[in-house]
Design a protein around this motif. Sequence first.
Motif, short mmCIF file in Angstrom:
data_model
loop_
_atom_site.label_atom_id
_atom_site.label_comp_id
_atom_site.label_asym_id
_atom_site.label_seq_id
_atom_site.Cartn_x
_atom_site.Cartn_y
_atom_site.Cartn_z
N LEU A 115 -15.35 8.93 2.12
CA LEU A 115 -14.92 9.44 0.65
C LEU A 115 -15.24 8.68 -0.14
CD1 LEU A 115 -11.94 11.90 1.87
CD2 LEU A 115 -14.57 12.39 1.77
N LEU A 116 -16.60 8.14 -0.47
CA LEU A 116 -16.90 7.06 -1.13
C LEU A 116 -16.09 7.23 -2.64
CD1 LEU A 116 -20.46 6.16 -0.35
CD2 LEU A 116 -18.27 4.83 0.21
N ASP A 117 -15.94 8.71 -3.21
CA ASP A 117 -15.50 8.72 -4.54
C ASP A 117 -13.98 7.86 -4.53
OD1 ASP A 117 -17.76 9.95 -5.06
OD2 ASP A 117 -16.65 11.80 -4.80
N GLU A 118 -13.37 7.91 -3.47
CA GLU A 118 -11.82 7.43 -3.34
C GLU A 118 -12.03 5.88 -3.29
OE1 GLU A 118 -9.16 8.82 -3.71
OE2 GLU A 118 -9.56 10.90 -3.59
N ILE A 119 -13.30 5.24 -2.87
CA ILE A 119 -13.24 3.83 -2.71
C ILE A 119 -14.10 3.30 -3.77
CG2 ILE A 119 -13.59 2.11 -0.90
CD1 ILE A 119 -13.97 4.51 1.16
N PRO A 120 -13.48 3.00 -5.01
CA PRO A 120 -14.54 2.37 -5.85
C PRO A 120 -14.80 1.00 -5.60
CG PRO A 120 -12.30 3.11 -6.87
CD PRO A 120 -12.48 3.66 -5.60
N ASN A 121 -13.70 0.49 -4.87
CA ASN A 121 -13.73 -1.02 -4.49
C ASN A 121 -15.10 -1.30 -3.54
OD1 ASN A 121 -12.09 -2.09 -6.08
ND2 ASN A 121 -10.21 -1.85 -4.76
N HIS A 122 -15.82 -0.04 -3.04
CA HIS A 122 -16.81 -0.41 -2.18
C HIS A 122 -17.77 -1.30 -2.66
CE1 HIS A 122 -20.10 0.86 0.26
NE2 HIS A 122 -19.47 1.29 1.36
N LYS A 123 -17.73 -1.58 -3.96
CA LYS A 123 -18.87 -2.51 -4.48
C LYS A 123 -18.57 -3.67 -4.28
CE LYS A 123 -16.10 -2.98 -9.10
NZ LYS A 123 -14.82 -2.82 -8.50
N PHE A 166 0.83 -1.14 -0.06
CA PHE A 166 -0.02 0.03 -0.10
C PHE A 166 0.89 1.27 0.09
CE2 PHE A 166 -2.11 3.33 2.62
CZ PHE A 166 -3.28 3.69 1.59
N GLN A 167 1.90 1.01 0.89
CA GLN A 167 2.86 2.56 1.09
C GLN A 167 3.42 2.74 -0.15
OE1 GLN A 167 4.13 3.17 5.10
NE2 GLN A 167 5.11 1.22 4.66
N GLU A 168 3.99 1.67 -0.83
CA GLU A 168 4.61 1.65 -2.30
C GLU A 168 3.58 2.18 -3.51
OE1 GLU A 168 6.64 -1.78 -4.99
OE2 GLU A 168 7.02 -1.95 -2.71
N GLN A 169 2.70 1.59 -3.35
CA GLN A 169 1.31 2.19 -4.46
C GLN A 169 0.95 3.53 -4.23
OE1 GLN A 169 -1.44 -0.68 -5.63
NE2 GLN A 169 -0.10 -2.39 -5.37
N THR A 170 0.81 3.98 -3.07
CA THR A 170 0.15 5.20 -2.98
C THR A 170 0.98 6.27 -2.42
OG1 THR A 170 -0.48 4.81 -0.57
CG2 THR A 170 -1.95 4.09 -2.38
N ASN A 179 -6.47 12.54 8.19
CA ASN A 179 -6.12 11.99 6.91
C ASN A 179 -7.28 11.10 6.10
OD1 ASN A 179 -3.35 12.97 7.16
ND2 ASN A 179 -3.23 11.46 8.65
N GLN A 180 -8.48 11.86 6.08
CA GLN A 180 -9.35 11.09 5.39
C GLN A 180 -9.35 10.70 4.08
OE1 GLN A 180 -13.23 13.41 6.24
NE2 GLN A 180 -12.15 13.90 8.14
N VAL A 181 -8.65 11.37 3.17
CA VAL A 181 -8.35 10.73 1.82
C VAL A 181 -7.36 9.52 2.06
CG1 VAL A 181 -7.34 11.32 -0.52
CG2 VAL A 181 -8.76 12.99 0.99
N ALA A 182 -6.42 9.76 2.78
CA ALA A 182 -5.54 8.36 2.95
C ALA A 182 -6.48 7.21 3.50
CB ALA A 182 -4.22 8.57 3.88
N ALA A 183 -7.19 7.51 4.57
CA ALA A 183 -8.01 6.52 5.07
C ALA A 183 -8.96 5.67 3.67
CB ALA A 183 -8.92 6.97 6.03
N ALA A 184 -9.60 6.56 3.19
CA ALA A 184 -10.26 6.02 1.84
C ALA A 184 -9.54 5.25 1.00
CB ALA A 184 -10.94 7.21 1.21
N ARG A 185 -8.49 5.64 0.73
CA ARG A 185 -7.71 5.00 -0.19
C ARG A 185 -7.18 3.61 0.42
NH1 ARG A 185 -4.11 9.86 -2.65
NH2 ARG A 185 -5.88 11.02 -3.79
#
Lengths: 297, 406, 403
Positions: free
Chosen positions: B153-161, B93-97, B320-326
Amino acid sequence: MAGESSLRKGRKAPYALIGPGMLWLILFFLVPMWTLLRIALSEKPNAFLPDYELTWRWANFSDAISRFQPELIRSFTYAGVATILCILIGYPLAYFVAFKAGRFRALLLGLIMVPFFTSFLIRTIAWQTILGQDGPALGVLKALSLVSVTDAIGLTSNGAFLNTPQAVIGGLTYNFVAFMILPIYVSLEKIDPRLMEAARDLYSTPAAAFRKVVLPLSLPGVFAGTLLTFIPAAGDYINAELLGNVKTGMIGSQISKLFLKESNYPEAAALSFIFMAIITVGVLVYAKILGTEELSA
Amino acid sequence: MTERIDPELAAAIEMARRLSRRRFLTRAGLGAGALAMAPGLLTACGSDDKQPSGSDSSGGKGDKKLSISNWTAYIDQDDNGNFNAAGTTIADFQEQTGIAVTYKEDFNDNDEYFNKTLSPILGKGKTLAADIFIPTYWMAARVVGLDWVEELLLDEIPNHKNLEDNYLDLAWNPGATKHMPWQGGATGIAWNPKKTGGDLKSINDLYDPKYKGQVTFLTELRDTVGLTMFGEGTDPSSANLDDINAAADKIEKATKDGQILKFTGNEYLRSLENGDIAACIAWSGDIAQLNPELGIKFAIPEEGGMQWFDTMLVPKGAANQVAAARWMNFVYDPENAARISEYVQFMSPVKGVKEALLAKGGDAAALAENPLIFPDEQTTARLKVFGELSQDDEIAVQSRFNDITG
Amino acid sequence: MTVSEKDNATPSLSQRRAVIEIDNVSKVFGDYVAVEHANFTIHEGEFFSMLGPSGCGKTTTLRMIAGFETPTTGAIRLEGSDVSRVPPHKRDVNTVFQQYALFPHMTVWDNIAYGPRAKKLDKAETARRVDEMLEVVRLGDFAKRKPTQLSGGQQQRVALARALVNYPKALLLDEPLGALDLKLRQGMQLELKRIQREVGITFIFVTHDQEEALTMSDRIAVMNAGRVEQIGTPREIYDRPSNVFVAGFIGQANLWPATVKGHKPNATTVEVAGRTLDVSQDDSALGVGDSGTFMVRPERMYVEQQLSDESRWTVVGTVAEMVFQGPVVRYELVLPDGAHAVAHVPARREGLPVPGDTVHASWADDAGVLLADPHNASPATSSNTSSNTSPTATEPEPKETEQ
């Protein structure tokens, strides 16, 4: 002028010296106690929110007593029995190490201490295995067909060691016995062996010499050991949780549950206060009976 | 997730529970004392949790750093307990983001975390150091009800599906917009056939007088009361107070009669292994980790079983809500979720994990066939989550239950 | 008690009843022989001292009498009955311990009452005896104190009273004055004698202090390395030591190598410091040609430039050093054969020789003693200087010069 100021300094010096100690006591004893007392007399309008209001609700105390009376009685009973067992086991052991062990004294003291380098919890968990239905303790009894005997004398209940009041008391005894041995050892070790010779010389049998000289001189150690054993044992609940059953719960877990599960800070604080008050009164009475100079003087 | 009797027990028992036996013994051998005590002490002292998160808390949209509070041994790590080792979920995760993760195993107990951390900080309107914490569903419901969490921030979480459908219609957060489940499990009954002499089917078998004094129940209210409600023919998901009290009456009577030996946290496992009890209420994940040679059996009672799950929440004002979503998006990728499942062996809430495991083959594929991790549809149909209680009811029921469990 | 009374009492001692008999007693700890074949008898009312350097076996002997140790061989009899294996609480002897061993948790009164109570004496008798003893040791006002509230000398007296209150057949004292300072010690020596006279009980006193032993004892047993070297009155031991160790341990002595040249009736001819002397002593232990040691006490020596009495034995030497010591002047002489001699002469105002003078060192013929063992035979003679803390330390080797 100079003389006067140095005189004044001289008078202040003692206060300066006890300053740090007083500060420590105020910060880490009086303030917490005061806070605890305030909470014990408060109400929490909303259990889930941290705020509480001081309403002088003394009913917190009576509620706690009526609800947790069995656990209070049980805690002091178990701790009392365990403390007596600790004395019965610890005193002869300390006596042996102090007077009979010779050059093995350090080794024996070390062996007494070694188990206590392991976590309290892990040692207690180990007892679950030892005392369990398929464990070695019961295995020996079964092999010797002694289970009915141990049931009869109350060492086991319905053929089980584990999950009985006996196991809880045994666990408390085991876990705190070192705190009994060490102070007794220290007080015995300070006794000049010539005092025993003097008693023997003055027509006392070995037993009488022990009773009239060694025992009274070691009482401060027994007193200290009793405090170090009884107080934590009364407050302990790990042993009750791990080695006992649903009917062996002690006061510590009730306070914990009140605080954590029910978020009922006021009643938890009141129960803590009651517990501390009983112990304090008990210690004072005990000190009076034992006549320990350091405490009663 | 489980309830425990106290924070001190928490660490040691959690360790035993989450790690396989081999790993537990290795790590325990390295310093059992420190290991067992340290996490409890840390939370007891309140360490970092109580400090506000610092300068970049203003917007709450941070995407450079991420702080997670989780239960012990609840994510893949190397044999030395290093979460950041190459090839682990966190490292990838750290590597990718490019997000730096601070991962702490300091969530020991729901009630403890609530009373020592959440209530004094969030309850006072202050900010938590963690961007994600992972309580059990009923605690999550309580915290959501108190409005102490942020919308995801569901926009950042497409995998929510990929979230399993049954999590979408929970009353306390329809659509799962404020939480994302981490792992789940089921509560059923376990027994030692050598002691029972046969298989158990019903929760009411635990009330059979022939097992008097050889049965343990859980200190977790929802599991013990919930299963008993199934036995009484009532529905634990309804949270009907009369039904709950009827079940509590039954439990109280069994306790007084000596039918129930004790109420436990994870210690029931040792009681089972040591042969001290014949049967108990048990968690599926635990039994999956027991040595098969012991012959311990687990089943979801025919009347039904309790389902539970731990779920990720973002506390109010998290930096860090964006990071949390990612992060949530990352672990909801079936491949990544499969890697976690392989390690923790609980029920994954992520669709496609079974397929991902099968694709991996070997041990991973065997895991996919394990009915305790991937229960069949019939079993799943019998699982229910305990209904949500109002605050007053929850306290009243908990108080009654505490009196029963001693 | 005057000196003459004491001297008169001495011959009658042997006719008194024996209280304690040490019959060929040995005590071995592992491979260490603490006491070897001790043989002596202590009589009723006697003040008997066991004197010797540390490790000589005196304390072990006392502890065997008390019952704290059991003899390896031999027997200890108390008024005729063998008590060798009787435990201490059944022996009618009591001990005053080195550091007093008072019971710190009891008052002075209770300490003293310990023995009577243990013996189950009735209350009135116990109280009568304790009060009586408090008077004897003059501590009537301190009955309610705890031992820690007393001075060293007072504690000492409590220890004494606690033992004496039982009217034991013998009182054993294990270096009881060792912990006191000099002034107090001298006072207590007299006090002990007074108390002994008052109660009339046999005292067995262990000490390493020769002056203390000489001052207080009716008889002394000098012990060394587990053996009893000599038993006798202070006078006998001082004037007629039986060997070099005793001569060196008690007081100061000039010890010179001597060779036996021949025997005469009531005399032995020896060669000492290059001169031939007749010692008025018929010591058959030494044959002609054997080596022995010749001893003269420094205070028995005269130092003169002109020999005033031709009848004395004399050697000629040179004054090496002269030290004024108050009542006496101490001379250190070098004899022609290189041997040294020490003499203490009264500090007259005039006519004293000075260093460099050639002088006659002389002594009356009864002042010379021939000892059977060679003068360097006993290694303890050199070590006892350090073990002896008496202010008038013994000086066994005249050769050793003083600063």
